[in-house]
Design an enzyme around this catalytic site. Structure first.
Site, PDB file in Angstrom:
ATOM      1  N   ASP A   1      -5.222  75.575  22.195  1.00 29.71           N
ATOM      2  CA  ASP A   1      -6.251  75.420  21.163  1.00 29.71           C
ATOM      3  C   ASP A   1      -7.513  76.103  21.671  1.00 29.71           C
ATOM      4  O   ASP A   1      -8.036  75.733  22.726  1.00 29.71           O
ATOM      5  CB  ASP A   1      -6.532  73.939  20.891  1.00 29.71           C
TER       6      ASP A   1
ATOM      7  N   CYS B   1      -2.379  71.458  23.003  1.00 32.44           N
ATOM      8  CA  CYS B   1      -1.804  70.368  22.219  1.00 32.44           C
ATOM      9  C   CYS B   1      -0.956  69.477  23.120  1.00 32.44           C
ATOM     10  O   CYS B   1      -0.090  69.971  23.850  1.00 32.44           O
ATOM     11  CB  CYS B   1      -0.962  70.937  21.083  1.00 32.44           C
TER      12      CYS B   1
END
Length: 274
Positions: free
Chosen positions: A188, A181
């Site tokens: 992620d 992120c």
């Protein structure tokens, strides 16, 4: 709106009642300009969002729930920042709606307004949960390859294809996609499927390229568009489609799909990690 001004990484206040203003749009243009996209898009596609934590009250005050799926067109000018999406959906919890259709219509109106384009919304009620699919992405696994690598920032020079040989058609998959992120730095985790027609892509180089996103910061949609463009430019396929399914965070998973040719929308079947 700038991602740094979004709710990400900030103390969370949960709304007591439905509040459409919680949705925080982020323009796609900035990230696309960094990829060299300044005019017509070299792809089309959809971002598929699945929301597993949606609940509201019926007219008599009894809680209701559903799994929601949002289909956001890739040509929309904005994406919605994921934490703001979570907070928006959470604001339904103590609000009354007369019907499932009323909830769907509200979601469609609000998310379409935030994205700047028409967003399709599907709601699956508990009595239909058994119909929800789970399956892995179809294709030849790149992860079977035993290789060395030490590149953890995106490097398109890792990509190559046999330009002098006859074109092939392949579907390749990997579960080793990881990005981060850009606001919080949280990882992620995702799986990616690449279907193409054209010069055969070197499998080892492609896997190293996918792994090279491991320290990269970027939203899900931006990472998939970068993968698409890097493969398109380096390997020159005649047809290309890239589909990623990211693991769930805050009750939401995001699954971007990009292609440069007409083909059916991919199945929205969650993987085991989702």
């Amino acid at each position: 709106m700038n991602p740094e001004h979004s709710p990400l990484g900030k103390a969370t206040v949960y709304a007591a009642q439905y509040d459409a203003s919680l949705l925080f749009p982020i323009p796609r243009a900035g990230a696309r300009e960094q990829l060299g996209i300044t005019s017509a898009l070299p792809f089309f596609g959809t971002d598929i969002w699945n929301a597993y934590e949606l609940s509201w009250l019926n007219a008599r005050g009894k809680p209701q729930l559903a799994v929601a799926t949002f289909y956001v067109p890739a040509e929309s000018p904005n994406i919605v920042e994921s934490k703001s999406f979570k907070l928006y959906l959470g604001s339904f919890a103590q609000s009354k709606f007369d019907s499932l259709d009323a909830v769907r219509d509200t979601l469609k109106r609000d998310v379409s307004a935030a994205c700047g384009a028409s967003v399709s919304v599907q709601l699956v009620s508990p009595h239909d949960f058994g119909k929800l699919q789970m399956e892995e992405l179809d294709g030849l696994s790149l992860d079977r390859l035993d290789l060395d690598t030490d590149v953890y920032e995106p490097d398109p020079s890792l990509l190559s294809a046999a330009q002098e040989e006859a074109p092939v058609e392949e579907t390749l998959v990997s579960d080793l996609l990881r990005s981060n992120c850009p606001v919080t730095g949280q990882p992620d985790w995702g799986s990616v499927q690449i279907h193409y027609v054209g010069p055969q892509i070197d499998h080892a180089g492609l896997l190293r390229y996918i792994i090279s996103f491991r320290n990269h910061t970027g939203f899900h949609e931006q990472c998939v568009e970068r993968i698409f463009l890097d493969i398109l430019h380096a390997c020159k396929p005649l047809k290309l489609a890239v589909y990623a399914r990211y693991t769930r965070r805050g009750g939401l998973d995001i699954n971007p799909f990009r292609t440069n040719y007409n083909q059916p929308m991919p199945d929205n079947a969650r993987t085991a990690r989702q």
